[in-house]
Design a protein around this motif. Structure first.
Motif, PDB file in Angstrom:
ATOM      1  N   SER A   2       1.102  -0.920   0.197  1.00 17.83           N
ATOM      2  CA  SER A   2      -0.317   0.206   0.065  1.00 17.83           C
ATOM      3  C   SER A   2       0.398   1.045  -0.038  1.00 17.83           C
ATOM      4  O   SER A   2       1.860   1.434   0.238  1.00 17.83           O
ATOM      5  CB  SER A   2      -0.949  -0.073   0.906  1.00 17.83           C
ATOM      6  N   ALA A   3       0.335   2.304  -1.044  1.00 17.09           N
ATOM      7  CA  ALA A   3       0.833   3.515  -0.553  1.00 17.09           C
ATOM      8  C   ALA A   3       0.314   4.292   0.095  1.00 17.09           C
ATOM      9  O   ALA A   3      -0.506   4.744   0.392  1.00 17.09           O
ATOM     10  CB  ALA A   3       0.936   4.165  -1.635  1.00 17.09           C
ATOM     11  N   SER A   4       0.412   4.875   1.426  1.00 18.90           N
ATOM     12  CA  SER A   4      -0.243   5.692   2.471  1.00 18.90           C
ATOM     13  C   SER A   4       1.630   6.410   3.341  1.00 18.90           C
ATOM     14  O   SER A   4       2.918   6.317   2.639  1.00 18.90           O
ATOM     15  CB  SER A   4      -0.315   5.047   3.483  1.00 18.90           C
ATOM     16  N   ARG A   5       0.902   7.576   3.637  1.00 21.07           N
ATOM     17  CA  ARG A   5       1.955   8.418   4.806  1.00 21.07           C
ATOM     18  C   ARG A   5       1.215   8.774   6.333  1.00 21.07           C
ATOM     19  O   ARG A   5       0.498   8.883   5.963  1.00 21.07           O
ATOM     20  CB  ARG A   5       2.417   9.938   4.023  1.00 21.07           C
ATOM     21  N   PRO A   6       2.146   9.410   7.260  1.00 29.29           N
ATOM     22  CA  PRO A   6       1.908   9.492   8.526  1.00 29.29           C
ATOM     23  C   PRO A   6       1.332  11.028   7.902  1.00 29.29           C
ATOM     24  O   PRO A   6       1.864  12.213   7.409  1.00 29.29           O
ATOM     25  CB  PRO A   6       3.437   9.381   8.786  1.00 29.29           C
ATOM     26  N   ILE A  17       8.007  21.206  10.806  1.00 24.79           N
ATOM     27  CA  ILE A  17       8.768  20.279  11.298  1.00 24.79           C
ATOM     28  C   ILE A  17      10.003  19.523  10.429  1.00 24.79           C
ATOM     29  O   ILE A  17       9.505  19.313   9.360  1.00 24.79           O
ATOM     30  CB  ILE A  17       7.886  18.566  11.949  1.00 24.79           C
ATOM     31  N   SER A  18      10.914  19.658  10.694  1.00 29.28           N
ATOM     32  CA  SER A  18      12.325  18.957   9.514  1.00 29.28           C
ATOM     33  C   SER A  18      11.993  18.089   9.094  1.00 29.28           C
ATOM     34  O   SER A  18      11.443  16.907   9.722  1.00 29.28           O
ATOM     35  CB  SER A  18      13.209  18.750   9.705  1.00 29.28           C
ATOM     36  N   GLY A  19      11.432  18.326   7.488  1.00 26.04           N
ATOM     37  CA  GLY A  19      11.251  16.578   6.635  1.00 26.04           C
ATOM     38  C   GLY A  19      10.055  16.739   6.294  1.00 26.04           C
ATOM     39  O   GLY A  19       9.516  15.618   5.561  1.00 26.04           O
ATOM     40  N   THR A  20       9.059  17.445   6.790  1.00 24.16           N
ATOM     41  CA  THR A  20       7.744  17.664   6.415  1.00 24.16           C
ATOM     42  C   THR A  20       6.905  18.408   5.762  1.00 24.16           C
ATOM     43  O   THR A  20       7.739  19.352   5.562  1.00 24.16           O
ATOM     44  CB  THR A  20       6.880  17.444   7.617  1.00 24.16           C
ATOM     45  N   ASN A  32      12.057   9.542   5.620  1.00 21.91           N
ATOM     46  CA  ASN A  32      11.643   8.408   6.410  1.00 21.91           C
ATOM     47  C   ASN A  32      12.548   8.293   8.181  1.00 21.91           C
ATOM     48  O   ASN A  32      13.578   8.610   7.552  1.00 21.91           O
ATOM     49  CB  ASN A  32      12.307   6.802   5.041  1.00 21.91           C
ATOM     50  N   VAL A  33      11.155   8.364   8.731  1.00 23.96           N
ATOM     51  CA  VAL A  33      11.783   8.452  10.146  1.00 23.96           C
ATOM     52  C   VAL A  33      11.182   7.444  10.640  1.00 23.96           C
ATOM     53  O   VAL A  33       9.654   7.474  10.210  1.00 23.96           O
ATOM     54  CB  VAL A  33      12.038   9.582  10.630  1.00 23.96           C
ATOM     55  N   GLU A  34      11.907   7.696  11.645  1.00 23.36           N
ATOM     56  CA  GLU A  34      10.929   6.452  13.529  1.00 23.36           C
ATOM     57  C   GLU A  34       9.518   7.491  13.197  1.00 23.36           C
ATOM     58  O   GLU A  34       9.397   8.049  14.344  1.00 23.36           O
ATOM     59  CB  GLU A  34      11.230   5.837  14.230  1.00 23.36           C
ATOM     60  N   TYR A  35       8.382   7.415  13.179  1.00 24.49           N
ATOM     61  CA  TYR A  35       7.202   8.971  13.611  1.00 24.49           C
ATOM     62  C   TYR A  35       6.531   8.102  14.563  1.00 24.49           C
ATOM     63  O   TYR A  35       5.914   8.742  15.871  1.00 24.49           O
ATOM     64  CB  TYR A  35       6.248   8.939  11.985  1.00 24.49           C
ATOM     65  N   SER A  36       7.366   6.739  14.942  1.00 22.69           N
ATOM     66  CA  SER A  36       6.115   5.845  16.058  1.00 22.69           C
ATOM     67  C   SER A  36       6.603   6.704  17.615  1.00 22.69           C
ATOM     68  O   SER A  36       6.344   6.487  18.967  1.00 22.69           O
ATOM     69  CB  SER A  36       6.230   4.665  16.284  1.00 22.69           C
ATOM     70  N   THR A  43       2.251  13.232  17.802  1.00 25.13           N
ATOM     71  CA  THR A  43       1.782  11.869  18.098  1.00 25.13           C
ATOM     72  C   THR A  43       1.755  12.058  16.296  1.00 25.13           C
ATOM     73  O   THR A  43       0.314  12.637  15.657  1.00 25.13           O
ATOM     74  CB  THR A  43       0.655  11.820  18.330  1.00 25.13           C
ATOM     75  N   TRP A  44       2.057  10.899  15.653  1.00 28.05           N
ATOM     76  CA  TRP A  44       1.684  10.900  14.209  1.00 28.05           C
ATOM     77  C   TRP A  44       0.452   9.782  14.047  1.00 28.05           C
ATOM     78  O   TRP A  44       0.181   8.780  14.863  1.00 28.05           O
ATOM     79  CB  TRP A  44       3.221  10.649  13.641  1.00 28.05           C
ATOM     80  N   TRP A  45       0.045   9.945  12.986  1.00 30.82           N
ATOM     81  CA  TRP A  45      -1.096   8.686  12.272  1.00 30.82           C
ATOM     82  C   TRP A  45      -1.131   8.663  11.122  1.00 30.82           C
ATOM     83  O   TRP A  45      -0.603   9.033  10.500  1.00 30.82           O
ATOM     84  CB  TRP A  45      -2.609   9.382  12.678  1.00 30.82           C
ATOM     85  N   GLU A  46      -0.638   6.825  10.410  1.00 33.65           N
ATOM     86  CA  GLU A  46      -0.675   6.829   9.032  1.00 33.65           C
ATOM     87  C   GLU A  46      -1.984   6.756   8.571  1.00 33.65           C
ATOM     88  O   GLU A  46      -2.798   6.179   8.853  1.00 33.65           O
ATOM     89  CB  GLU A  46      -0.649   4.789   9.366  1.00 33.65           C
ATOM     90  N   GLY A  47      -2.076   7.341   6.978  1.00 34.23           N
ATOM     91  CA  GLY A  47      -3.487   7.876   6.742  1.00 34.23           C
ATOM     92  C   GLY A  47      -3.889   6.478   5.783  1.00 34.23           C
ATOM     93  O   GLY A  47      -2.839   5.299   6.183  1.00 34.23           O
ATOM     94  N   PRO A  48      -4.828   6.715   4.903  1.00 35.23           N
ATOM     95  CA  PRO A  48      -5.773   5.433   4.183  1.00 35.23           C
ATOM     96  C   PRO A  48      -4.219   5.178   3.276  1.00 35.23           C
ATOM     97  O   PRO A  48      -3.461   6.162   2.814  1.00 35.23           O
ATOM     98  CB  PRO A  48      -6.722   5.696   4.286  1.00 35.23           C
ATOM     99  N   ASP A  49      -4.445   3.712   2.981  1.00 37.23           N
ATOM    100  CA  ASP A  49      -4.291   3.661   1.261  1.00 37.23           C
ATOM    101  C   ASP A  49      -4.620   4.758  -0.117  1.00 37.23           C
ATOM    102  O   ASP A  49      -6.341   3.913  -0.747  1.00 37.23           O
ATOM    103  CB  ASP A  49      -4.309   1.605   1.313  1.00 37.23           C
ATOM    104  N   GLU A  50      -3.366   4.586  -0.224  1.00 36.07           N
ATOM    105  CA  GLU A  50      -4.002   6.523  -1.169  1.00 36.07           C
ATOM    106  C   GLU A  50      -4.160   5.425  -3.057  1.00 36.07           C
ATOM    107  O   GLU A  50      -4.988   5.714  -3.327  1.00 36.07           O
ATOM    108  CB  GLU A  50      -2.617   7.344  -1.659  1.00 36.07           C
TER     109      GLU A  50
END
Length: 210
Positions: A2-6, A17-20, A32-36, A43-50
């Protein structure tokens, strides 16, 4: 795969925020960083499959978005049923209902959503250039032709000026001839002697004898 983003809620006075990418109060993860680990302090949330449809992410005031771990969540998601323009317009009109006139194109809908703090996965369409033949078309260079303008040159008018030579007219002046005024003259005498007698005669002819 799937293709998604935080996504994260990153309101002011927080800095980008740097890189956003910051869209309104939303931070969109681009690296590509550890958003968790709450990268950037949020607080980061993963979006739906695009790959399944166009995604719209919107901020949720009060952190009331339902989630599996039951913590305050300030972001929500919507996705079109199909990965088509008409399907994206339909979901965009649902989100913007009552706030603007219905959208007629994907570009129009995406622009309004972005300007109003909604992130969306619509990719603006780019007009396809019209292919031209291999032989370049020569554009003729216009030749500027100067058309002479016939200008009538006025012929000067010769004006004969007659010079009037004034004639001197002698006007005789009647001059009265003065009457000579007799000037009294002293009497003159003519003496004539005859013997012892002298005869004097004045100018008036009167004789005197002595």
């Amino acid at each position: 795969m799937s293709a998604s983003r935080p996504f994260a809620y990153n309101p002011p006075p927080n800095q980008t925020i740097s890189g956003t990418t910051q869209v309104g109060t939303l931070a969109v993860g681009d690296i590509n960083v550890e958003y968790s680990t709450n990268y950037g302090g949020v607080t980061w949330w993963e979006g739906p499959d695009e790959d399944l449809g166009y995604v719209i992410c919107n901020p949720i005031s009060g952190g009331t978005q339902p989630n599996p771990i039951s913590i305050p969540a300030y972001v929500g998601f919507k996705r079109s049923k199909l990965l088509t323009e008409s399907s994206f317009i339909s979901i965009a009109n649902y989100v913007a209902k009552g706030q603007t006139a219905p959208f007629t194109s994907g570009d129009e809908a995406s622009t309004w959503l972005t300007n109003n703090g909604y992130w969306n996965s619509w990719i603006p369409t780019t007009p396809t250039p019209t292919p031209t033949s291999g032989v370049p078309t020569q554009t003729p260079t216009p030749t500027v032709t100067q058309t002479p303008t016939n200008t009538i040159t006025p012929t000067p008018s010769i004006t004969t000026s007659q010079t009037v030579t004034p004639t001197l007219t002698v006007t005789p002046t009647n001059t009265e001839t003065p009457t000579p005024t007799p000037t009294p003259t002293e009497p003159f005498f003519i003496l004539i002697q005859s013997g012892d007698i002298l005869t004097a005669q004045d100018g008036s002819g009167i004789e005197y004898q002595h």
